[in-house]
Design a protein around this motif. Structure first.
Motif, mmCIF file in Angstrom:
data_model
loop_
_atom_site.group_PDB
_atom_site.id
_atom_site.type_symbol
_atom_site.label_atom_id
_atom_site.label_comp_id
_atom_site.label_asym_id
_atom_site.label_seq_id
_atom_site.Cartn_x
_atom_site.Cartn_y
_atom_site.Cartn_z
ATOM 1 N N ASN A 252 -25.975 13.103 -10.209
ATOM 2 C CA ASN A 252 -25.838 13.366 -8.669
ATOM 3 C C ASN A 252 -25.125 14.648 -8.452
ATOM 4 O OD1 ASN A 252 -27.286 10.948 -8.220
ATOM 5 N ND2 ASN A 252 -25.329 9.792 -8.544
ATOM 6 N N SER A 253 -24.786 15.448 -9.237
ATOM 7 C CA SER A 253 -24.008 16.545 -9.083
ATOM 8 C C SER A 253 -24.860 17.696 -8.276
ATOM 9 C CB SER A 253 -23.365 17.058 -10.386
ATOM 10 O OG SER A 253 -22.847 18.581 -10.143
ATOM 11 N N GLN A 254 -24.459 18.024 -7.117
ATOM 12 C CA GLN A 254 -25.213 19.151 -6.186
ATOM 13 C C GLN A 254 -24.796 20.458 -6.877
ATOM 14 O OE1 GLN A 254 -23.321 19.618 -2.340
ATOM 15 N NE2 GLN A 254 -25.229 20.328 -1.599
ATOM 16 N N ALA A 255 -23.953 20.612 -7.663
ATOM 17 C CA ALA A 255 -23.656 22.296 -8.416
ATOM 18 C C ALA A 255 -24.860 22.141 -9.643
ATOM 19 C CB ALA A 255 -22.350 22.040 -9.072
ATOM 20 N N MET A 256 -25.026 21.010 -10.458
ATOM 21 C CA MET A 256 -26.224 20.825 -11.373
ATOM 22 C C MET A 256 -27.422 21.029 -10.755
ATOM 23 S SD MET A 256 -24.862 20.790 -14.378
ATOM 24 C CE MET A 256 -26.004 19.852 -15.519
ATOM 25 N N ARG A 257 -27.731 20.248 -9.579
ATOM 26 C CA ARG A 257 -29.023 20.447 -8.972
ATOM 27 C C ARG A 257 -29.192 21.986 -8.559
ATOM 28 N NH1 ARG A 257 -27.666 15.902 -6.214
ATOM 29 N NH2 ARG A 257 -27.549 17.067 -4.213
ATOM 30 N N LEU B 256 -21.585 10.798 -18.492
ATOM 31 C CA LEU B 256 -22.622 11.891 -18.107
ATOM 32 C C LEU B 256 -22.143 13.086 -17.839
ATOM 33 C CD1 LEU B 256 -25.747 12.368 -18.093
ATOM 34 C CD2 LEU B 256 -25.745 11.992 -15.736
ATOM 35 N N GLY B 257 -20.995 13.476 -17.299
ATOM 36 C CA GLY B 257 -20.445 14.708 -17.092
ATOM 37 C C GLY B 257 -19.999 15.284 -18.302
ATOM 38 N N TRP B 258 -19.871 14.799 -19.380
ATOM 39 C CA TRP B 258 -19.536 15.553 -20.758
ATOM 40 C C TRP B 258 -20.931 15.919 -21.201
ATOM 41 C CZ3 TRP B 258 -15.122 16.760 -20.700
ATOM 42 C CH2 TRP B 258 -14.074 16.177 -20.352
ATOM 43 N N LEU B 259 -22.048 15.343 -21.046
ATOM 44 C CA LEU B 259 -23.275 15.736 -21.642
ATOM 45 C C LEU B 259 -23.878 17.081 -20.776
ATOM 46 C CD1 LEU B 259 -25.358 12.361 -22.033
ATOM 47 C CD2 LEU B 259 -24.107 13.888 -23.686
ATOM 48 N N LEU C 21 -16.497 18.931 -13.616
ATOM 49 C CA LEU C 21 -15.209 18.470 -13.960
ATOM 50 C C LEU C 21 -14.235 18.270 -12.820
ATOM 51 C CD1 LEU C 21 -14.521 20.914 -16.900
ATOM 52 C CD2 LEU C 21 -14.970 18.699 -17.064
ATOM 53 N N GLY C 22 -14.700 18.815 -11.528
ATOM 54 C CA GLY C 22 -13.899 18.552 -10.269
ATOM 55 C C GLY C 22 -14.452 17.074 -10.092
ATOM 56 N N ILE C 23 -15.603 16.818 -10.092
ATOM 57 C CA ILE C 23 -15.866 15.314 -9.676
ATOM 58 C C ILE C 23 -15.180 14.320 -10.721
ATOM 59 C CG2 ILE C 23 -17.772 13.531 -9.795
ATOM 60 C CD1 ILE C 23 -19.731 15.903 -8.966
ATOM 61 N N GLY C 24 -15.104 14.715 -12.008
ATOM 62 C CA GLY C 24 -14.388 14.072 -12.829
ATOM 63 C C GLY C 24 -13.013 13.668 -12.595
ATOM 64 N N VAL C 25 -12.265 14.721 -12.087
ATOM 65 C CA VAL C 25 -10.629 14.553 -11.778
ATOM 66 C C VAL C 25 -10.641 14.139 -10.356
ATOM 67 C CG1 VAL C 25 -10.012 16.336 -13.561
ATOM 68 C CG2 VAL C 25 -10.594 17.006 -11.377
#
Length: 213
Positions: A47-52, A137-140, A194-198
């Motif tokens: 769901n990360s917009q940056a990844m998309r 999933l963020g680590w992947l 990582l921003g989402i993660g923290v």
């Protein structure tokens, strides 16, 4: 005298012949490498917009290579009545098409990123089961984005940068410049994840905006 050594009726000097052969090889290599990258990122985009945005940017990065190879077909054609001086300017057309496509889609992605920030959309990244272990999933995502930058930044990016001046080809030069700057996309997507993660949800949108720009 083979077609690969010709631009219209002009037979290229040996240095340009060798450079053109290498350029064609690196363009096909880039297409294969990028397709593998697109497939890998598709598995972890979440769901990360940056990844998309980074994923779409990878797809867009195919445009310069395809434009170069298509333009080369026209450039090699022999002059005719309609084109008495050949079709050398096909490379310029390819450069324009690639630039226009990148601009339009980039602006659209920038608009989506700003809209998400204004609407304060809070993206979430879930977990997956891998080898019997529950992993965020963020680590992947990070694990995928770090190694795929090796090709454009250290392998085919510099190679094309050396060939472009020899061939006086602005489409190849732009392609090389884009590849060498690809680490910005990967770094921004990693920061967004990582921003989402923290808990800094807005970093994802800011990273997507940076990538689109």
């Amino acid at each position: 005298m083979t077609a690969i050594h010709q631009f219209g009726r002009a037979d290229l000097p040996q240095e340009q012949k060798d450079a053109l052969k290498k350029a064609i090889f690196w363009e096909w290599f880039t297409i294969g490498y990028t397709i593998c990258t697109i497939i890998l990122v598709a598995f972890v985009v979440g769901n990360s917009q940056a990844m998309r945005t980074a994923w779409i940017e990878d797809m867009l990065s195919l445009i310069p290579q395809v434009a170069f190879l298509i333009a080369l077909i026209f450039v090699r054609r022999r002059p005719d009545r309609k084109h008495p001086y050949g079709m050398h300017r096909a490379m310029g057309v390819g450069h324009l098409v690639a630039g226009a496509a990148l601009l339009v889609v980039g602006l659209n992605l920038a608009f989506e990123a700003v809209s998400g920030l204004v609407a304060a959309e809070h993206p979430t990244i879930g977990t997956v089961q891998l080898f019997g272990q529950t992993i965020w999933l963020g680590w992947l995502m990070v694990a995928v984005m770090v190694p795929i930058v090796i090709g454009p930044v250290f392998i085919y990016g510099p190679a094309k940068k050396k060939l472009a001046p020899v061939l006086h080809n602005k489409l190849l030069y732009t392609d090389a410049d884009m590849a060498k700057a690809d680490w910005h996309t990967n770094a921004a997507s990693i920061i967004g994840v990582l921003g989402i993660g923290v808990g800094l949800w807005w970093l994802d949108g800011v990273a997507a905006l940076f990538i689109s720009l």
